[in-house]
Design a protein around this motif. Structure first.
Motif, PDB file in Angstrom:
ATOM      1  N   ASN B 395       0.839  -1.199   0.000  1.00  0.00           N
ATOM      2  CA  ASN B 395       0.000   0.000   0.000  1.00  0.00           C
ATOM      3  C   ASN B 395       0.874   1.250   0.000  1.00  0.00           C
ATOM      4  OD1 ASN B 395      -2.311  -1.496   0.055  1.00  0.00           O
ATOM      5  ND2 ASN B 395      -2.805  -1.108   2.203  1.00  0.00           N
ATOM      6  N   GLU B 399       0.859   3.845  -2.978  1.00  0.00           N
ATOM      7  CA  GLU B 399       0.249   5.162  -2.718  1.00  0.00           C
ATOM      8  C   GLU B 399       1.297   6.266  -2.667  1.00  0.00           C
ATOM      9  OE1 GLU B 399      -2.138   4.550   0.799  1.00  0.00           O
ATOM     10  OE2 GLU B 399      -3.437   3.126  -0.270  1.00  0.00           O
ATOM     11  N   MET B 404      -0.653   6.231  -6.447  1.00  0.00           N
ATOM     12  CA  MET B 404      -1.964   5.639  -6.757  1.00  0.00           C
ATOM     13  C   MET B 404      -2.962   6.039  -5.670  1.00  0.00           C
ATOM     14  SD  MET B 404      -0.650   1.975  -8.192  1.00  0.00           S
ATOM     15  CE  MET B 404      -2.199   1.437  -8.917  1.00  0.00           C
ATOM     16  N   PRO B 405      -4.259   6.072  -6.035  1.00  0.00           N
ATOM     17  CA  PRO B 405      -5.260   6.565  -5.081  1.00  0.00           C
ATOM     18  C   PRO B 405      -5.459   5.626  -3.895  1.00  0.00           C
ATOM     19  CG  PRO B 405      -6.301   5.798  -7.115  1.00  0.00           C
ATOM     20  CD  PRO B 405      -4.835   5.736  -7.347  1.00  0.00           C
ATOM     21  N   ARG B 406      -5.811   6.214  -2.754  1.00  0.00           N
ATOM     22  CA  ARG B 406      -6.108   5.408  -1.568  1.00  0.00           C
ATOM     23  C   ARG B 406      -7.429   4.669  -1.759  1.00  0.00           C
ATOM     24  NH1 ARG B 406      -3.247   6.890   3.171  1.00  0.00           N
ATOM     25  NH2 ARG B 406      -4.869   5.871   4.376  1.00  0.00           N
ATOM     26  N   GLU B 407      -7.562   3.614  -1.008  1.00  0.00           N
ATOM     27  CA  GLU B 407      -8.833   2.879  -0.973  1.00  0.00           C
ATOM     28  C   GLU B 407      -9.901   3.830  -0.409  1.00  0.00           C
ATOM     29  OE1 GLU B 407     -10.161  -1.407  -1.043  1.00  0.00           O
ATOM     30  OE2 GLU B 407      -8.256  -0.493  -1.504  1.00  0.00           O
ATOM     31  N   PRO B 408     -11.080   3.913  -1.037  1.00  0.00           N
ATOM     32  CA  PRO B 408     -12.102   4.803  -0.464  1.00  0.00           C
ATOM     33  C   PRO B 408     -12.484   4.337   0.939  1.00  0.00           C
ATOM     34  CG  PRO B 408     -12.780   3.906  -2.592  1.00  0.00           C
ATOM     35  CD  PRO B 408     -11.543   3.200  -2.204  1.00  0.00           C
TER      36      PRO B 408
END
Lengths: 365, 414
Positions: B395, B399, B404-408
């Protein structure tokens, strides 16, 4: 102490990269691959030659730049990342090294300045020295060469060829001489050319110092392997970048797919395994340049084999991150996939070079 | 590219080598069993032949020479030298070359001492650093809790200030060396009203304080020495806090990065690779050396490629320390993930090539390497999980490294 590329090396790397980004887009590569891009191909080659890549490994006294292999590695990384559709590893790395190390003074004076002046270009065939398939091989006798050589690098439109026999003797022939038949091989990789060469009583000269001495052929192979490693390194870097970029744009289930851990973890795995490869390839080239023979040959073998394995994983996962689009020709990701796949097999596939590395260390008796 | 350290280091190299020749193959007398298995983890040779020195005495000798605690100020028991990465590298290189035992490590030396130097009061530095460096005060780390693993900041062990004392209640887990330690540095929730990260304080706890109960946490290796530690109204003075109330998360994180890197020391990995190569030359199957079996040999060579890659990566990281501003991209961030996976794979290969013999363990008379292959194989599975699981590492890499985008965030149902 400084471990990394110099400013000068980074600068030529950036130039090549930028040139390819601007001039060798996927659309142009596709035209070349489909056999409709001869003019594009020539323009790309000319543009890159203007950056002086033909002079890099020619010594200064023969009108070259006299740079080291690490310099060529910097260039090769960019050729890999931009899948440069031009000859390099054979024509401008292995050939000048072979002549410089193996040639007599006359041979050097005859060929090296002309490479630096871009008056002549060499193709290089050494596959049978690494391991002969289909019993291919060439024989030299009475200044004539006979036989067959497979997967000759950069032979298309070349002026001369350097070919190796099974025991590491290196021979120069005129590509257009009587008795030479060149058959272009249809490989998966359309960004570079590979040939089968058939020889029947072809006039040839031996690079003098390679007579009964295979150390020079080995050094040429070391250099070729390190450059192919750098090419694969660049191609892998491009695939990871493309996967990451795509994952930030593509949306499914109302989210960018890059926010799914399944996708993020694939990208992290690719990046994590790739990062140490830069250092390994650079160290191998540096070791070659400083003539630490024992460690440089081991590093050349291990770079070739290790990056090939990492790149195989990357070429698969990066394609998967792109989903169905990764499989299509619309994105053209497969050009990188195939370039990586070809580099893996040429001048010694992983199992072959690992076995050589084992022998070097005296592991197998 | 230039891998020379420069002639100004020649004298220093000679001095270090002279010392190393004198103590080549020395062993540290073990006051107890706690360090024995850990020699394999750090790549130290176990069957040495040379001088024998006591642990504390050895620490003292190394500090006097400046081969340990080099940049820690003299007034706190260190050598008092300028930080010099190249000298540290020369020392580490020579110690490995001549098989000289490394200075003692552990959570006190590796984590608490740098923390105190940065955050501690003058009294705390005076009181703890020197005895820690000499190995007289052993520390354990009280961070993880049963419900605060990867999500460490959700820890619940409670500390209340009552009449000038911290009164602590709760439970810690994965506490290695708790049973040998004199002290614990501990993360405690002291500000229950504050947000998750802002409610934590960093508190030092003597392990002989009434109300502490240590229960061994038996792990798959049977020997890793983890514990659970329970606190029942454990009372320590108010001044045992490091940093201010609620600053504990920052205090702890200032050295956590250091731990992640050290979990997968590339030199230890190289030492183990060399030990594995020797093992493959000594052991046989049907009278044939294992290294002569092509399939085993190919796996060895694959691992060697990976080891060479992480070694080269560590040279690049060293270069970035010496040449500020050099961009090493993800070179630092990937170390824990790549290094622990590699070590687990390497130790596992040793087991595979030994076949049935590879399953022998503990005090079996036929066990190879003192059981260190199985122990380290399993221990590194623990390290793949510990110190921020490798999934958390992925992660972080994706990230922070790849943007890359974080998990919502998931809406929690109340």
């Amino acid at each position: 102490m400084y471990f990394g590329l110099s400013e000068e090396q980074e600068s030529i790397q950036d130039f090549v990269k930028k040139f390819l980004d601007d001039n060798a887009t996927v659309d142009e590569i596709r035209k070349i691959a489909n056999g409709e891009g001869e003019e594009i191909e020539n323009n790309i080659f000319e543009g890159i030659l203007n950056l002086g890549i033909n002079t890099l490994l020619v010594p200064e006294e023969h009108r070259g730049l006299g740079a080291g292999l690490l310099h060529a590695v910097a260039v090769a990384q960019s050729l890999g990342s931009g899948i440069g559709p031009i000859p390099f590893v054979g024509s401008y790395v292995m050939a000048p090294i072979a002549i410089n190390l193996g040639g007599s003074e006359d041979q050097k004076k005859n060929y090296l300045p002309k490479i630096a002046d871009n008056a002549i270009r060499f193709g290089v065939g050494m596959s049978e020295f690494v391991g002969a398939r289909e019993d291919a091989g060439i024989e030299f006798s009475k200044n004539k060469l006979n036989g067959r050589s497979l997967f000759v690098l950069d032979a298309e439109k070349s002026d001369f060829l350097i070919l190796s026999d099974k025991s590491g003797g290196l021979f120069v022939i005129d590509s257009n001489a009587k008795g030479v038949v060149m058959n272009k091989l249809t490989t998966v990789d359309k960004t570079r050319t590979f040939h089968e060469i058939l020889l029947k009583n072809v006039d040839a000269e031996i690079l003098e110092k390679t007579l009964d001495n295979n150390e020079i052929a080995k050094k040429v192979i070391d250099a070729g392997r390190i450059i192919l490693s750098a090419d694969t390194l660049g191609a892998s870097e491009a695939m990871v970048e493309k996967a990451v970029t795509y994952s930030k744009e593509r949306k499914q289930f109302n989210r960018t797919i890059g926010s799914f851990q399944a996708v993020k973890h694939m990208c992290a795995e690719m990046a994590a395994d790739l990062e140490p490869c830069y250092s390994l390839v650079w160290q191998a080239a540096h070791s070659y340049d400083t003539e630490e023979i024992s460690s440089s040959r081991l590093l050349a073998c291990q770079s070739k084999s290790h990056i090939s394995e990492v790149a195989k994983m990357i070429s698969k996962k990066a394609t998967e991150v792109h989903g169905g689009m990764g499989f299509t020709d619309l994105l053209g990701l497969h050009y990188w996939f195939k370039r990586i796949g070809l580099n893996r097999q040429i001048l010694g596939a992983p199992e072959i070079v690992r076995e050589e590395a084992a022998e070097l260390q005296g592991f197998n008796q | 590219m230039n891998l020379e350290f420069g002639s100004e280091y020649d004298d220093f190299t000679k001095e270090v080598e002279k010392f190393c020749k004198e103590f080549s193959g020395a062993t540290i007398t073990k006051d107890d069993k706690k360090f024995e298995m850990h020699d394999a983890l750090s790549g130290n040779a176990s069957n040495s032949s040379g001088k024998s020195v006591g642990r504390s005495e050895w620490q003292k000798i190394l500090i006097e020479k400046g081969f340990f605690a080099r940049s820690i100020p003299k007034e706190y028991g260190g050598f008092g030298g300028e930080p010099d990465i190249i000298k540290s590298r020369i020392i580490a290189g020579a110690f490995a070359k001549y098989k000289v035992p490394n200075a003692m490590g552990g959570q006190g030396i590796d984590m608490l001492v740098p923390t105190l130097l940065e955050w501690g009061t003058e009294e705390q530095k005076q009181q703890y650093i020197e005895s820690t460096l000499l190995g007289k005060t052993i520390w354990c780390q009280g961070y993880s809790e049963p419900n605060a693993g990867s999500d460490l900041a959700s820890l619940q062990t409670k500390g209340e200030l009552v009449d000038g004392n911290w009164v602590i209640n709760g439970q810690k887990i994965w506490t290695s060396t708790a049973q040998f330690s004199q002290m614990m540095f501990c993360l405690v929730r002291t500000e229950p009203q504050a947000s998750k990260h802002a409610g934590i304080s960093f508190i030092l706890i003597p392990m002989d304080t009434p109300g502490i109960e240590i229960r061994p946490l038996v792990d798959m290796t049977l020997k890793a020495g983890f514990n659970e530690v329970f606190f029942d109204n454990v009372t320590v003075p108010e001044e045992n806090i490091v940093g201010k109330r609620g600053e504990g998360w920052s205090v702890a994180n200032s050295v956590l990065g250091h731990e992640r890197g050290s979990l997968a020391n590339p030199n230890a990995t190289l030492n183990r690779l060399n030990t594995l190569i020797n093992l493959m030359k000594e052991e046989t199957i049907d009278g044939r050396r294992l290294i002569d079996v092509a399939s085993y040999r190919d796996r060895l060579l694959q691992i060697q490629g990976k080891v060479l890659a992480v070694q080269a990566n560590s040279l690049r990281l060293l270069s970035a320390k010496i040449n500020p501003g050099q961009n090493v991209k993800l070179g630092g961030m990937i170390q824990k993930l790549v290094g622990t996976e590699l070590r687990h794979e390497l130790e596992g290969l040793a087991i595979d090539i030994m076949g049935e013999l590879g399953t022998l363990y503990e005090d079996d008379p036929n066990v190879r390497g003192g059981g260190s292959w199985q122990f380290t194989y399993m221990y590194f599975l623990g390290l793949i999980i510990g110190g921020g699981t490798n999934q958390i590492q992925k992660n972080i890499i994706s990230e922070r490294g790849l943007g890359m985008p974080r998990e919502p965030k998931v809406q929690v149902e109340v």
